[in-house]
Design an enzyme around this catalytic site. Structure first.
Site, mmCIF file in Angstrom:
data_model
loop_
_atom_site.group_PDB
_atom_site.id
_atom_site.type_symbol
_atom_site.label_atom_id
_atom_site.label_comp_id
_atom_site.label_asym_id
_atom_site.label_seq_id
_atom_site.Cartn_x
_atom_site.Cartn_y
_atom_site.Cartn_z
ATOM 1 N N CYS A 73 0.864 -1.185 0.000
ATOM 2 C CA CYS A 73 0.000 0.000 0.000
ATOM 3 C C CYS A 73 0.898 1.232 0.000
ATOM 4 O O CYS A 73 1.731 1.396 0.896
ATOM 5 C CB CYS A 73 -0.863 -0.025 1.262
ATOM 6 S SG CYS A 73 -1.871 1.449 1.508
ATOM 7 N N CYS A 183 -1.191 3.814 -6.349
ATOM 8 C CA CYS A 183 -2.087 3.245 -5.327
ATOM 9 C C CYS A 183 -2.369 1.826 -5.785
ATOM 10 O O CYS A 183 -2.755 1.614 -6.950
ATOM 11 C CB CYS A 183 -3.387 4.046 -5.243
ATOM 12 S SG CYS A 183 -4.691 3.221 -4.280
#
Ligand code: DGL
Length: 270
Positions: A73, A183
């Site tokens: 992440c 992302c």
């Protein structure tokens, strides 16, 4: 699950592409994937909130015997990976937007980075832009709401298409030739992003590079176990509805998986 596993985690489902790439490259390892779906999305939250969650997940995985961690992440990495590395001595692989490789391959020097709000505003990304952006134009494009759509399994709905058109408009009018997926949730939208941006645009998606880095770190520390015939896996979520998360994760991985309750990270069954 015995100890000595590789712990991979994300705010939710985004890190699954990293998991898929890692498992392919390391077919004899044990993997535990944690989706912090009950506390997602991270992208619009304050850093302190994200750091609290990420630290809690990493601590739980280490306590249960992880031999390496992958912070799959960008938002979690830019806010917390330094603190994790200061606290734990095992290999910890993070993901930051691939700004350096983008500057190396761009022909016209116009790069767009799609991220969450928190990543776009982070000091880590500001530093990457200073370091590699001297002779190129780097546009950071926050994409509020987009990760939530992927989290809900909406990867080709009308709403997603509308958001993608909106968030890619600056890249298109800038005639940028490289778009960085900053992302991990956006990996599952890569085809649509490519279609909207056009064939002349290179999309940088980091899952395989991260998997290679993980393999390299494990092998240089002699941590690759060879005593299992095949990879083992376990999936956990902090969401209340296990079936909803199982459905979305199965859809994104393209095979049925069962997701267990993280038990706010007592990770009961490990
Ligand atoms: N997957 C996360 C990332 O790479 C963010 C998604 C979220 O907002 O929680 O940044």
């Amino acid at each position: 699950m015995q100890s000595g596993f590789i712990g991979i985690f994300d705010s939710g489902v985004g890190g699954l592409a990293v998991y898929h790439a890692a498992r392919k490259l390391l077919p004899h390892q044990a993997f535990v994937y944690v989706a912090d779906s009950g506390f997602a999305p991270y992208g619009g939250r304050e850093s302190a909130y994200i750091t609290r969650r990420v630290t809690k997940i990493a601590d739980a995985l280490v306590d249960h015997g992880a031999k390496a961690l992958v912070v799959a992440c960008n938002t979690a990495t830019v806010t917390t990976v330094a603190a994790l590395r200061a606290k734990h001595s095992l290999p910890i692989i993070g993901i930051e937007p691939a700004i350096k490789p983008a500057t190396a391959i761009s022909r016209n020097g116009r790069i767009v980075v799609l991220t969450t709000q928190r990543t776009a505003e982070s000091e880590a990304v500001a530093q990457l832009c200073i370091r590699y952006g001297a002779h190129v134009q780097i546009m950071l494009q926050p994409c509020p709401g987009l990760a939530d759509q992927v989290e809900a399994g909406n990867i080709d709905g009308v709403e997603v298409k509308k958001m993608l058109r909106q968030y890619l408009a600056p890249a298109i009018s800038l005639t940028s030739d490289v778009v960085v997926l900053g992302c991990t949730h956006f990996t599952f939208l890569a085809n649509q992003i490519q279609n909207l941006a056009g064939p002349q645009v290179t999309i940088i998606e980091p899952s395989e590079a991260v998997a290679r880095q993980l393999a390299h770190r494990l092998s240089s520390n002699e941590m690759i176990s060879t005593n299992q015939p095949q990879a083992t896996e376990a999936f956990y979520t902090t969401a209340v509805s296990l079936s909803a998360v199982s459905t979305v994760m199965s859809k994104l991985l393209g095979r049925h998986i069962e997701v267990l309750a993280a038990d706010d990270l007592g990770l009961a069954k490990i």
